[in-house]
Design an enzyme around this catalytic site. Structure first.
Site, PDB file in Angstrom:
ATOM      1  N   ASP A  58      53.179  38.735  63.626  1.00 47.06           N
ATOM      2  CA  ASP A  58      52.782  37.545  63.339  1.00 47.06           C
ATOM      3  C   ASP A  58      51.527  37.343  62.368  1.00 47.06           C
ATOM      4  O   ASP A  58      50.664  36.593  62.400  1.00 47.06           O
ATOM      5  CB  ASP A  58      52.257  37.093  64.882  1.00 47.06           C
ATOM      6  CG  ASP A  58      51.045  37.716  65.400  1.00 47.06           C
ATOM      7  OD1 ASP A  58      50.996  38.936  64.891  1.00 47.06           O
ATOM      8  OD2 ASP A  58      50.770  37.229  66.278  1.00 47.06           O
ATOM      9  N   GLU A  96      42.968  49.684  70.067  1.00 50.67           N
ATOM     10  CA  GLU A  96      42.582  50.261  68.493  1.00 50.67           C
ATOM     11  C   GLU A  96      41.663  51.405  68.709  1.00 50.67           C
ATOM     12  O   GLU A  96      41.684  52.283  68.289  1.00 50.67           O
ATOM     13  CB  GLU A  96      42.135  49.337  67.521  1.00 50.67           C
ATOM     14  CG  GLU A  96      43.052  48.000  67.447  1.00 50.67           C
ATOM     15  CD  GLU A  96      43.026  46.856  68.278  1.00 50.67           C
ATOM     16  OE1 GLU A  96      43.147  45.739  67.737  1.00 50.67           O
ATOM     17  OE2 GLU A  96      42.304  47.161  69.471  1.00 50.67           O
TER      18      GLU A  96
END
Length: 345
Positions: A203, A286
């Site tokens: 996306d 992350e």
């Protein structure tokens, strides 16, 4: 036929007026310019490149004697016909010498899935020596996704990696995409020996320049991401050309407050860290992954995108759509809508 001749004329003009390093580079540059101007597919463009390289090799002495005049009309016509019917030769190209890029894309079944992957595919089709790992959060691969990947002409692997049930049942934020990315890391360790990998969600929007940048990655590289958090930006901070911290709208005690689209990793660097993995912890995926690459500190990151002054990745988000209403088969069972509805979630 006239359209093919026009493409060849455009390429020849660009070739002779572009100040490149080598004849082959000039040809690639000229074909690329015609590709983006006329909307040629990467497959046709690659075929054009090879045809012109072959033609150059065969006629270099003639071209020299004629002071690089354009080939006559009959020659252009013959070249166009030959290109249309001859398969692409399997000879070494400049692409063979590019470090491979492995793009790891988690995805899941939803109304926007195919449109998102279609848009992303058309970006990746412009990138040399790329291998796309599309990994679904599913127990069975979606046929439509496989069909799309086959149409792109890209090197790809379509894998599945469903989220473990215990995380699906957990209340609150879910660690989405973690099982997919870890499956991608598993594939890299088993199949890749060199190059760079990048977690690219379907996306997001990617500037073509980004892929040239991340190919430079020797260890771990970092760069800005736009439209991210309340600050509208997530990026390393540089002061006087040196790393000075992170700018991100959600730090939350993270050692590496970066977006998933804001870093890339060298394959050899990953191989040297066999325990590196992404944790199933929502919001800290992350940070957890980058910490697992220890020994590695924020100051060690290779800062790309012109010292982090360019936004080459954008955290865009497509409007969420409701699932489509069922088709009334009594009314439309014998119409084209049946096939169309098979393409819509």
């Amino acid at each position: 036929m006239e359209e093919q001749k026009t493409h060849f004329r455009q390429i020849i003009i660009l070739y002779y007026y572009h100040k490149g390093k080598t004849a082959v580079q000039n040809i690639r540059y000229a074909v690329y310019q015609v590709q983006i101007t006329n909307g040629l597919s990467p497959e046709i463009s690659s075929m054009l490149v090879q045809e012109l390289i072959n033609q150059l090799s065969e006629n270099v002495s003639v071209a020299s004697r004629n002071h690089f005049k354009s080939p006559p009309q009959s020659q252009l016509s013959a070249m166009a016909i030959h290109r249309a019917v001859t398969p692409r030769p399997s000879v070494p190209s400049e692409e063979s010498f590019e470090e491979p890029l492995y793009i790891i894309t988690p995805t899941y079944r939803r109304p926007e899935q195919i449109p998102e992957l279609t848009r992303m595919a058309h970006t990746l089709m412009l990138v040399k020596n790329i291998h796309w790992l599309v990994i679904e959060d599913a127990t069975v691969a979606t046929k439509q996704v496989t069909t799309l990947l086959e149409r792109t002409g890209l090197k790809f692997d379509h894998l599945i990696a469903p989220m473990p049930e215990k995380y699906k049942l957990k209340k609150g934020a879910k660690p989405r995409g973690v099982s997919n990315r870890n499956r991608g890391l598993q594939w890299i360790r088993a199949n890749a020996t060199k190059g760079v990998f990048y977690f690219a969600d379907d996306d997001n929007t990617y500037d073509i320049e980004l892929f040239d940048e991340i190919r430079k990655t020797k260890t771990v590289s970092m760069f800005p991401v736009g439209l991210c958090t309340k600050f509208g930006l997530s990026s390393p901070i540089l002061k006087n050309g040196k790393f000075a911290g992170f700018y991100d709208g959600w730090v939350a005690g993270r050692k590496f407050p970066v977006d998933m689209a804001g870093f890339a990793v060298n394959v050899k660097f990953l191989h040297q860290r066999p325990n590196a993995t992404m944790p199933f912890r929502a919001g800290y995926e992350e940070d957890g992954f980058l910490k697992s690459l220890a020994p590695f500190e924020p100051r060690d990151a290779q800062l790309l995108a012109d010292n982090c002054t360019k936004v080459l990745a954008w955290h865009t988000q497509t409007k969420k759509n409701e699932p489509s209403a069922p088709l009334d088969m009594k009314l439309y069972g014998a119409t084209n809508l049946v096939k169309l509805k098979q393409q819509i979630v």
